[in-house]
Design an enzyme around this catalytic site. Structure first.
Site, PDB file in Angstrom:
ATOM      1  N   GLU A 194      -4.704  -6.875 -11.050  1.00 45.76           N
ATOM      2  CA  GLU A 194      -5.967  -6.910 -10.294  1.00 45.76           C
ATOM      3  C   GLU A 194      -7.139  -6.525 -11.187  1.00 45.76           C
ATOM      4  O   GLU A 194      -7.124  -5.481 -11.832  1.00 45.76           O
ATOM      5  CB  GLU A 194      -5.882  -5.927  -9.117  1.00 45.76           C
ATOM      6  CG  GLU A 194      -7.176  -5.820  -8.319  1.00 45.76           C
ATOM      7  CD  GLU A 194      -7.024  -4.998  -7.055  1.00 45.76           C
ATOM      8  OE1 GLU A 194      -6.177  -4.085  -7.028  1.00 45.76           O
ATOM      9  OE2 GLU A 194      -7.756  -5.276  -6.089  1.00 45.76           O
TER      10      GLU A 194
ATOM     11  N   HIS B 135       0.833  -1.205   0.000  1.00 42.66           N
ATOM     12  CA  HIS B 135       0.000   0.000   0.000  1.00 42.66           C
ATOM     13  C   HIS B 135       0.867   1.255   0.000  1.00 42.66           C
ATOM     14  O   HIS B 135       0.682   2.170   0.799  1.00 42.66           O
ATOM     15  CB  HIS B 135      -0.984  -0.020   1.177  1.00 42.66           C
ATOM     16  CG  HIS B 135      -2.092  -1.007   0.972  1.00 42.66           C
ATOM     17  ND1 HIS B 135      -2.999  -1.344   1.947  1.00 42.66           N
ATOM     18  CD2 HIS B 135      -2.445  -1.743  -0.113  1.00 42.66           C
ATOM     19  CE1 HIS B 135      -3.852  -2.241   1.458  1.00 42.66           C
ATOM     20  NE2 HIS B 135      -3.530  -2.501   0.219  1.00 42.66           N
TER      21      HIS B 135
ATOM     22  N   ASP C  80     -11.415  -1.259  -8.416  1.00 43.58           N
ATOM     23  CA  ASP C  80     -10.128  -1.580  -7.765  1.00 43.58           C
ATOM     24  C   ASP C  80      -9.300  -2.345  -8.798  1.00 43.58           C
ATOM     25  O   ASP C  80      -9.498  -3.544  -8.992  1.00 43.58           O
ATOM     26  CB  ASP C  80     -10.397  -2.423  -6.506  1.00 43.58           C
ATOM     27  CG  ASP C  80      -9.133  -2.676  -5.710  1.00 43.58           C
ATOM     28  OD1 ASP C  80      -8.080  -2.080  -6.028  1.00 43.58           O
ATOM     29  OD2 ASP C  80      -9.197  -3.480  -4.746  1.00 43.58           O
TER      30      ASP C  80
ATOM     31  N   GLU D  39      -6.488 -10.621  -7.438  1.00 41.40           N
ATOM     32  CA  GLU D  39      -5.298  -9.773  -7.479  1.00 41.40           C
ATOM     33  C   GLU D  39      -4.045 -10.445  -6.931  1.00 41.40           C
ATOM     34  O   GLU D  39      -3.497 -10.012  -5.923  1.00 41.40           O
ATOM     35  CB  GLU D  39      -5.568  -8.479  -6.718  1.00 41.40           C
ATOM     36  CG  GLU D  39      -6.156  -8.668  -5.313  1.00 41.40           C
ATOM     37  CD  GLU D  39      -6.273  -7.336  -4.559  1.00 41.40           C
ATOM     38  OE1 GLU D  39      -5.270  -6.611  -4.508  1.00 41.40           O
ATOM     39  OE2 GLU D  39      -7.371  -7.045  -4.041  1.00 41.40           O
TER      40      GLU D  39
HETATM   41  N1  GLY Z   1      -6.363  -1.254  -3.584  1.00 38.02           N
HETATM   42  C1  GLY Z   1      -6.340  -2.002  -2.406  1.00 38.02           C
HETATM   43  C2  GLY Z   1      -6.484  -3.434  -2.668  1.00 38.02           C
HETATM   44  O1  GLY Z   1      -6.207  -3.874  -3.759  1.00 38.02           O
HETATM   45  O2  GLY Z   1      -6.943  -4.178  -1.851  1.00 38.02           O
HETATM   46 MN    MN Z   2      -8.006  -5.015  -4.094  1.00 36.07          MN
HETATM   47 MN    MN Z   3      -6.175  -2.631  -5.490  1.00 33.37          MN
END
Ligand code: GLY
Ligand code: MN
Ligand code: MN
Length: 462
Positions: free
Chosen positions: A430, A279, A307, A407
């Site tokens: 992802e 992160h 996301d 992801e």
């Molecule tokens: N962007 C945060 C995650 O992929 O969980």
């Molecule tokens: Mn995510």
């Molecule tokens: Mn993410």
């Protein structure tokens, strides 16, 4: 009412302090969730609550920066889910036994701030009770009536559920323990209502939010489509010497330009070793030729967030080692996506992705056995997606209408116990997957994933 292209009220301001009329309340976006869907969700909560319980959903608090300006406001997701109400200072009460107002019983009442012109002159327009009723189709009253109403309904209730209390903690230097809203509420209620059970979570609401309805899928598709525009623009524009923040700017420009209100979470744009920090949001490094850039960024549209992560070579070609590991992550992701089937356990995607990564990293001599894999793939593969980037849910078997991320990633930091040719490579791919009876649907499929496709994108003429 949301169907009206422009909704406006010209309610004349009451009160002696103002001679001005109210500001005109304009509804700019008309493609939100229909009021009938919110009403059906509240009815479903009424059935799940039981006749002697009360649910109170409190608006998110306003966060202040240095006792000066406020951070941008984002409504509590449970309140958004049940009402669509956008502004601070409100509380929704759901009372299956009913709240009597002017001789009629209502199972849901939203208490909101009243509109005050003097206030709105400085801090912007809010939806008052009249606007909430017109726009969102809910019985709404001024928040000044909340306390008396709550006291009345709690007199005959045996439990109170408050699922979304603000998480504010005040760790006072000389205090015994941080002051939290949860503690203060339970302390107060225990003395005022000794027989009342107080719960601060409501798993049945989380289970409702887990399965997306048609309107939610529509908004998620929009958030994803906007996000793809941002990622595409940034991948095409990046070049050696680009700063991480410039890539972030290009992505977020695409988001805002295509109508996103915000990002769904702080953008992660990490190059080279920064791509190994899951992160990483500092986004300040200048790239060099040959670096990989990992961009994990999602746009928020009408409360719903995408996301999406892509990892691309700033010079337009993956090096041999980068390409080898990229293809491992891609294969793991394909395998994870294929596992997102109705009825599969929630960890099916992770199991499938991890087994590919374990096999491949062993073949490449990067790990000796499965136990070592978590050094390089240290997070889960999936979470729910919706109003929140990590949306709530049961984590039970997958149901149709559930949206999850898939992801997988490989992150090999400098000094890792493997050949140094692998060091400083961080890769995550992802995508956002809708679980359907017909199988998994990759909602973000329009954004290229395969290494050759990404390279082609980077070499395409603008
Ligand atoms: N962007 C945060 C995650 O992929 O969980
Ligand atoms: Mn995510
Ligand atoms: Mn993410």
């Amino acid at each position: 009412m949301q169907r009206l292209l422009v909704f406006f009220l010209t309610v004349t301001a009451l009160g002696l302090s103002s001679l001005h009329a109210q500001f005109q309340y304009v509804l700019y976006d008309t493609d939100g969730i229909p009021p009938s869907v919110y009403a059906a969700r509240r009815d479903s909560v009424v059935k799940k609550l039981g006749t002697t319980s009360v649910l109170a959903v409190v608006a998110a608090d306003v966060r202040n920066r240095e006792n000066d300006v406020d951070h941008e406001y984002r409504q509590d997701s449970d309140l958004l889910y049940l009402t669509g109400y956008p502004d601070p200072g409100a509380t929704l009460l759901i009372v299956p036994a009913g709240i009597e107002i002017d001789g009629t019983k209502h199972t849901s009442v939203l208490f909101t701030r009243e509109r005050r012109r003097e206030q709105e002159q400085w801090t912007g327009l809010v939806m008052g009770p009249a606007e909430a009723t017109k726009v969102l189709g809910i019985m709404a009253r001024p928040v000044s009536e909340l306390k008396a109403t709550l006291e009345k309904v709690l007199a005959s209730a045996d439990s109170l559920v408050v699922p979304s209390l603000p998480t504010v903690m005040l760790p006072l230097p000389l205090g015994a323990a941080p002051v939290t809203a949860v503690k203060e509420l339970t302390k107060h209620l225990a003395s005022a209502y000794p027989n009342l059970k107080v719960k601060t979570s409501f798993p049945r609401l989380a289970a409702m939010r887990e399965v997306k309805d048609t309107a939610e899928i529509r908004l998620l598709r929009k958030a994803i489509a906007i996000s793809i525009e941002g990622h595409l623009a940034a991948i095409k524009k990046a070049k050696p010497g680009s700063y991480e923040y410039q890539v972030e700017a290009d992505i977020e420009h695409g988001f805002k330009h295509h109508g996103a209100e915000d990002v769904g979470y702080p953008s992660i744009v990490g190059s080279k070793y920064n791509a190994c920090i899951l992160h990483y949001t500092t986004n300040r490094r200048k790239t060099n030729p040959g670096d990989l850039i990992l961009a994990d960024c999602g746009a928020e549209y009408h409360g719903y967030t995408a996301d999406i992560t892509r990892t691309f070579p700033v010079s337009g070609r993956y090096t041999k080692e980068q390409r080898t590991l990229y293809d491992v992550v891609l294969e793991a992701q394909d395998s994870g996506i294929a596992a997102a089937k109705v009825g599969a356990p929630f960890n099916a995607m992770h199991g499938a992705a991890k087994s590919v990564i374990t096999r491949r990293l062993t073949e490449l001599g990067i790990v000796k056995d499965a136990a070592e894999v978590s050094k390089y793939f240290m997070h889960g593969t999936s979470h729910y997606l919706g109003l929140d980037v990590h949306d709530p849910g049961t984590y039970g078997p997958l149901r149709p209408g559930v949206v999850v991320t898939v992801e997988p990633g490989i992150y090999i930091a400098e000094d890792s116990p493997c050949d140094r040719k692998w060091w400083n490579i961080g890769i995550r791919i992802e995508d956002d997957i809708l679980v359907t009876e017909q199988g998994p649907e990759n909602m973000s499929v329009a954004l290229p994933r395969a290494a050759a496709e990404i390279e082609a994108l980077m070499h395409a003429q603008p």
